[in-house]
Scaffold this active site. Structure first.
Site, PDB file in Angstrom:
ATOM      1  CB  CYS A  71     -36.490  43.236  24.427  1.00 37.81           C
ATOM      2  SG  CYS A  71     -36.711  42.275  22.935  1.00 37.81           S
ATOM      3  NE  ARG A 148     -34.454  37.497  22.490  1.00 39.79           N
ATOM      4  CZ  ARG A 148     -35.258  38.501  22.848  1.00 39.79           C
ATOM      5  NH1 ARG A 148     -34.756  39.721  22.996  1.00 39.79           N
ATOM      6  NH2 ARG A 148     -36.545  38.300  23.061  1.00 39.79           N
TER       7      ARG A 148
HETATM    8  C1  BEZ Z   1     -39.510  39.383  24.241  1.00 40.45           C
HETATM    9  O1  BEZ Z   1     -38.596  40.195  24.396  1.00 40.45           O
HETATM   10  O2  BEZ Z   1     -39.961  38.771  25.203  1.00 40.45           O
HETATM   11  C2  BEZ Z   1     -40.029  39.133  22.870  1.00 40.45           C
HETATM   12  C3  BEZ Z   1     -40.029  40.108  21.913  1.00 40.45           C
HETATM   13  C4  BEZ Z   1     -40.542  39.866  20.650  1.00 40.45           C
HETATM   14  C5  BEZ Z   1     -41.034  38.623  20.327  1.00 40.45           C
HETATM   15  C6  BEZ Z   1     -41.008  37.632  21.298  1.00 40.45           C
HETATM   16  C7  BEZ Z   1     -40.507  37.877  22.558  1.00 40.45           C
END
Ligand code: BEZ
Length: 234
Positions: A71, A148
Site C-alpha cells: 500500500c 485493491r
Molecule cells: C500490503 O500493503 O503489503 C498489505 C496490506 C494488507 C494485507 C496484505 C498486504
C-alpha cells in the site's frame, strides 16, 4: 435518490443510491452505474463525494491498510504521478478502513520518504460501510480489509472502469493512466481502443457502426482490415 444503510457490526452509514438499485438485494457497482454519493471524514477534512468531484474525472481507489508495504508503494506512486492525473482533469481519492489520524501520519511519512507529498485525500472508513457498499470487501472475516479496487468515474458520475487486485499484488498506476487516456480518447472521437492501446496509436470503429458512417462522421479515412475491423488514425 434513495437512502440505504450499509455497514458491519454496530457501524452503519447512510448512502444515497439511485432508486432503481434498491430493487436488488445487494447492489454491486458495475460499469455504467451512477457512482453513489457519500459523506465521510478524510485526511483533508469532511468530504462529500459528489461536491468534491465537481464534475471532474475521478480515480477512486481502495487499499487494504496504512503502514503496510505494498500500500505504501501504491500511495507513493499515485503521489509521484499526481501531476499526470491533474493534466488529464482527473482527481485522485483513496479509501481504507484506517482512522483519519493513522492515514494522515502514514501519508506524512510517505511524503517524506518518497519526496512526493500526498496531495489527495484518503477517506477514512473505519466502520467499512463505504468499502462494503462499493464491493471492495471480498473476504468473510469479521473486520476484513478492502482489496485493491479502483474505479475510474467520468465527469457525469458514471463508473467507466473497475479494476481489482488482491492484497499481495500492487496495482499499476501507469495502467490507470493508460486506461484514463483510452477512455478520454474514446469519448473524444466516438471510437474504441484496441488491446494495449497507447496515446498516438490508431483507434477502431465501434462494433455496429459502418466504416462509411464513421469515415463521414469523422472526416477521416477508415482502413478496412475486415468488415468488422476498421482502423482510424487520430
Ligand atoms: C500490503 O500493503 O503489503 C498489505 C496490506 C494488507 C494485507 C496484505 C498486504
Amino acid at each position: 435518490m434513495g437512502v440505504q444503510l450499509f455497514g458491519t457490526g454496530d457501524r452503519w452509514t447512510r448512502i444515497a443510491l439511485p432508486v432503481g438499485y434498491r430493487r436488488t438485494a445487494r447492489w454491486v457497482p458495475r460499469i455504467g452505474d451512477e457512482f453513489p454519493d457519500f459523506a465521510a471524514d478524510s485526511t483533508q477534512g469532511r468530504l462529500r463525494f459528489r461536491a468534491w468531484a465537481r464534475g471532474a474525472w475521478v480515480v477512486f481507489f481502495a487499499h487494504p491498510a496504512a503502514f503496510t508495504p505494498v500500500c505504501t508503494t501504491e500511495i507513493a506512486q499515485f503521489a509521484m504521478d499526481a501531476a499526470e492525473f491533474a493534466a488529464r482533469g482527473a482527481r485522485l481519492l483513496a479509501i481504507s478502513r484506517d482512522p483519519v489520524a493513522e492515514a494522515s501520519e502514514w501519508a506524512r511519512q510517505i511524503g517524506e520518504d518518497f519526496a512526493a507529498p500526498v496531495g489527495f485525500p484518503i477517506v477514512a472508513d473505519p466502520g467499512g460501510a463505504i468499502v462494503e457498499a462499493c464491493g471492495m470487501i471480498h473476504g468473510a472475516d469479521e473486520a476484513p480489509l478492502p482489496v485493491r479496487k479502483t474505479f475510474v468515474i467520468d465527469p457525469a458520475g458514471r463508473i467507466r472502469i473497475i479494476m481489482e487486485y488482491p492484497h499481495c499484488v500492487g496495482r499499476s498506476v501507469a495502467e490507470t493512466l493508460r486506461v484514463l487516456d483510452a477512455l478520454q480518447a474514446s469519448d473524444r472521437h466516438g471510437l474504441v481502443a484496441p488491446a494495449d492501446w497507447r496515446p498516438g496509436d490508431p483507434l477502431l470503429v465501434p462494433a455496429g457502426e459502418s466504416h462509411d458512417h464513421a469515415g463521414d462522421r469523422l472526416g477521416r479515412t477508415v482502413r478496412r482490415l475486415r468488415g468488422y475491423l476498421g482502423v482510424v488514425d487520430v
